[in-house]
Motif scaffolding. Structure first.
Motif, PDB file in Angstrom:
ATOM      1  N   UNK A 137       0.810  -1.223   0.000  1.00 55.11           N
ATOM      2  CA  UNK A 137       0.000   0.000   0.000  1.00 55.11           C
ATOM      3  C   UNK A 137       0.843   1.274   0.000  1.00 55.11           C
ATOM      4  N   UNK A 138       2.165   1.147  -0.202  1.00 57.61           N
ATOM      5  CA  UNK A 138       3.022   2.342  -0.212  1.00 57.61           C
ATOM      6  C   UNK A 138       2.954   3.034  -1.568  1.00 57.61           C
ATOM      7  N   UNK A 139       2.899   2.253  -2.639  1.00 55.54           N
ATOM      8  CA  UNK A 139       2.778   2.794  -3.997  1.00 55.54           C
ATOM      9  C   UNK A 139       1.641   2.075  -4.723  1.00 55.54           C
ATOM     10  N   UNK A 140       1.053   2.767  -5.681  1.00 48.43           N
ATOM     11  CA  UNK A 140       0.121   2.124  -6.618  1.00 48.43           C
ATOM     12  C   UNK A 140       0.801   2.121  -7.979  1.00 48.43           C
ATOM     13  N   UNK A 141       0.705   0.982  -8.684  1.00 48.55           N
ATOM     14  CA  UNK A 141       1.482   0.789  -9.903  1.00 48.55           C
ATOM     15  C   UNK A 141       0.593   0.458 -11.086  1.00 48.55           C
ATOM     16  N   UNK A 142       1.093   0.778 -12.271  1.00 50.43           N
ATOM     17  CA  UNK A 142       0.366   0.453 -13.492  1.00 50.43           C
ATOM     18  C   UNK A 142      -0.863   1.321 -13.665  1.00 50.43           C
ATOM     19  N   UNK A 143      -1.836   0.795 -14.402  1.00 50.89           N
ATOM     20  CA  UNK A 143      -3.071   1.536 -14.677  1.00 50.89           C
ATOM     21  C   UNK A 143      -4.283   0.945 -13.977  1.00 50.89           C
ATOM     22  N   UNK A 144      -4.277  -0.353 -13.712  1.00 50.30           N
ATOM     23  CA  UNK A 144      -5.433  -0.985 -13.086  1.00 50.30           C
ATOM     24  C   UNK A 144      -5.476  -0.734 -11.581  1.00 50.30           C
ATOM     25  N   UNK A 145      -4.375  -0.958 -10.880  1.00 53.85           N
ATOM     26  CA  UNK A 145      -4.369  -0.833  -9.422  1.00 53.85           C
ATOM     27  C   UNK A 145      -4.733   0.569  -8.931  1.00 53.85           C
ATOM     28  N   UNK A 146      -4.156   1.643  -9.486  1.00 59.65           N
ATOM     29  CA  UNK A 146      -4.526   2.971  -8.982  1.00 59.65           C
ATOM     30  C   UNK A 146      -6.007   3.290  -9.163  1.00 59.65           C
ATOM     31  N   UNK A 147      -6.589   2.841 -10.266  1.00 59.91           N
ATOM     32  CA  UNK A 147      -8.019   3.088 -10.490  1.00 59.91           C
ATOM     33  C   UNK A 147      -8.853   2.306  -9.471  1.00 59.91           C
ATOM     34  N   UNK A 148      -8.466   1.047  -9.204  1.00 61.54           N
ATOM     35  CA  UNK A 148      -9.178   0.246  -8.212  1.00 61.54           C
ATOM     36  C   UNK A 148      -9.088   0.868  -6.825  1.00 61.54           C
ATOM     37  N   UNK A 149      -7.912   1.313  -6.454  1.00 55.81           N
ATOM     38  CA  UNK A 149      -7.748   1.973  -5.157  1.00 55.81           C
ATOM     39  C   UNK A 149      -8.583   3.247  -5.091  1.00 55.81           C
ATOM     40  N   UNK A 150      -8.578   3.983  -6.198  1.00 56.55           N
ATOM     41  CA  UNK A 150      -9.343   5.226  -6.228  1.00 56.55           C
ATOM     42  C   UNK A 150     -10.830   4.995  -6.101  1.00 56.55           C
ATOM     43  N   UNK A 151     -11.346   4.012  -6.833  1.00 58.34           N
ATOM     44  CA  UNK A 151     -12.776   3.698  -6.763  1.00 58.34           C
ATOM     45  C   UNK A 151     -13.189   3.264  -5.361  1.00 58.34           C
ATOM     46  N   UNK A 152     -12.313   2.526  -4.687  1.00 57.50           N
ATOM     47  CA  UNK A 152     -12.610   2.031  -3.339  1.00 57.50           C
ATOM     48  C   UNK A 152     -12.285   3.067  -2.250  1.00 57.50           C
TER      49      UNK A 152
END
Length: 414
Positions: free
Chosen positions: A207-222
């Protein structure tokens, strides 16, 4: 409780990671019976196929018929066939044969740097200037030992796996104070499924970094906000390169050896710390030597993080796409241009594409197989990324910034 047969533990780690990528037609890949991406994964990790088959045979419960569905939904059978032909060409060119003098000279230059470091303090004293110079020399020797243990860990030096394992334990244990089994456990998972969430430990960022394109969007939505990820390209300089080795890896390695009761690796690691403290406590005292060691780790950590991330973090990082071996490795890796300095600085990991396709190939032959890989990429329109060193390092920050912006947009608007 039954005991493992001699040599079994050594191959089990490799077999475990290979099994995770063997998802198509054969449960037990045999070159003469199937031409699948599972065979590519199997051959990539194992030099002696007959040897590992002895341990895998009891695990064979059957084979899928050619018409049966598999998990490799996105595989291209023609690419698989052409890649296997490419591998055969590389074998015929003797590109899997190592130059033992090359690796001996690498070890020698590490030992020379260790000697220069001690002599600098012995001759000039423990003032600030000789201490800093010595720290940089030792950090350089540690980085180079890291690249060298990587060669033996991948079984790319000797034909006999046992010899590779023994030298691997010596280099990573006695020269670096780390654990061969810990390294194998992490690194072969990374090679089997590079940049795949939940399968590659190198993209598990806690949970220190979000990587790529899928993970940051998922974290953002949640609405997950463990840290301000839109600033991760800035705080990367504070907690990424400086802390990975001296804090996270050092703690994880020691705890792993103790928890798993890996006494052999622990003994090798203790031999490193004993040698280091016997050498430098006379100059700095106990506390000073501990601080000196962690300063060396701090310097080495910067070197390690920048080199290892310039080939992967900038590439596709996503969930399992179930592609063929060749395509999956190309999607997750890129190269840095060849030069004498780049080769030495990165331990030939500037040829990350070739290394991931052929993990057991000696690094001094990567430049010879690279044209064949480029040709196969061109045939199928697969991008073969190669860039200057400075741009590759800058792309790390660019990719972190882009992922952070994706997170912020999803966090605020989705």
């Amino acid at each position: 409780m039954t005991r493992e047969p001699p040599g079994c533990r050594r191959v089990n780690s490799l077999m475990l990671y290979t099994f995770r990528s063997m998802t198509s037609h054969c449960s037990f890949p045999r070159p003469e019976r199937c031409a699948t991406s599972s065979q590519d994964a199997f051959r990539a990790f194992h030099r002696d196929l007959d040897f590992v088959r002895k341990f895998m045979k009891p695990l064979l419960i059957g084979e899928l018929a050619p018409e049966e569905p598999s998990q490799d939904h996105g595989k291209n059978s023609q690419i698989t066939e052409d890649f296997q032909a490419l591998r055969k060409t590389a074998e015929d060119m003797n590109l899997f044969e190592s130059n033992h003098l090359f690796f001996l000279l690498l070890l020698a230059h590490i030992i020379v740097m260790e000697s220069i470091a001690w002599f600098t303090i012995f001759y000039f004293g423990n003032g600030w200037v000789p201490t800093v110079i010595t720290a940089f020399v030792l950090a350089t020797s540690q980085a180079q030992a890291g690249w060298l243990q990587h060669d033996y860990g991948h079984l790319s030096v000797f034909k006999k796996s046992t010899w590779n394992h023994v030298v691997h334990k010596f280099i990573i244990g006695h020269l670096k104070g780390a654990s061969a089994n810990w390294w194998n456990h992490r690194h072969f998972q990374h090679h089997a499924k590079p940049n795949i969430f939940h399968k590659d430990p190198d993209v598990n960022m806690l949970h220190v970094f979000v990587l790529g394109e899928w993970q940051p969007v998922e974290y953002g939505k949640k609405k997950l906000k463990y840290l301000p990820y839109n600033h991760q390209h800035e705080y990367f300089f504070l907690i990424g390169p400086p802390l990975l080795i001296p804090l996270y890896f050092q703690y994880q390695i020691i705890m792993t050896m103790i928890v798993r009761k890996d006494w052999v690796d622990l003994a090798w690691a203790i031999s490193y710390y004993a040698r280091f403290f016997i050498t430098y406590i006379p100059f700095y005292g106990v506390l000073g030597a501990i601080i000196f060691l962690n300063f060396i780790r701090f310097l080495e950590s910067h070197w390690f993080v920048w080199v290892t991330q310039m080939n992967h973090i900038v590439m596709e990082i996503d969930r399992e796409p179930y592609r063929d071996w060749f395509s999956s490795q190309l999607a997750a890796t890129c190269n840095v241009e060849q030069s004498f300095f780049n080769d030495w600085f990165s331990g030939h990991l500037n040829f990350q594409i070739e290394h991931h396709l052929f993990p057991t190939m000696p690094r001094h032959n990567f430049h010879k197989v690279a044209p064949l890989v480029k040709s196969l990429c061109a045939k199928y329109g697969i991008e073969y990324q190669e860039k200057p060193l400075l741009r590759a390092l800058q792309d790390i920050i660019r990719s972190l910034k882009k992922s952070g912006e994706l997170w912020l947009d999803a966090y605020l608007h989705k």
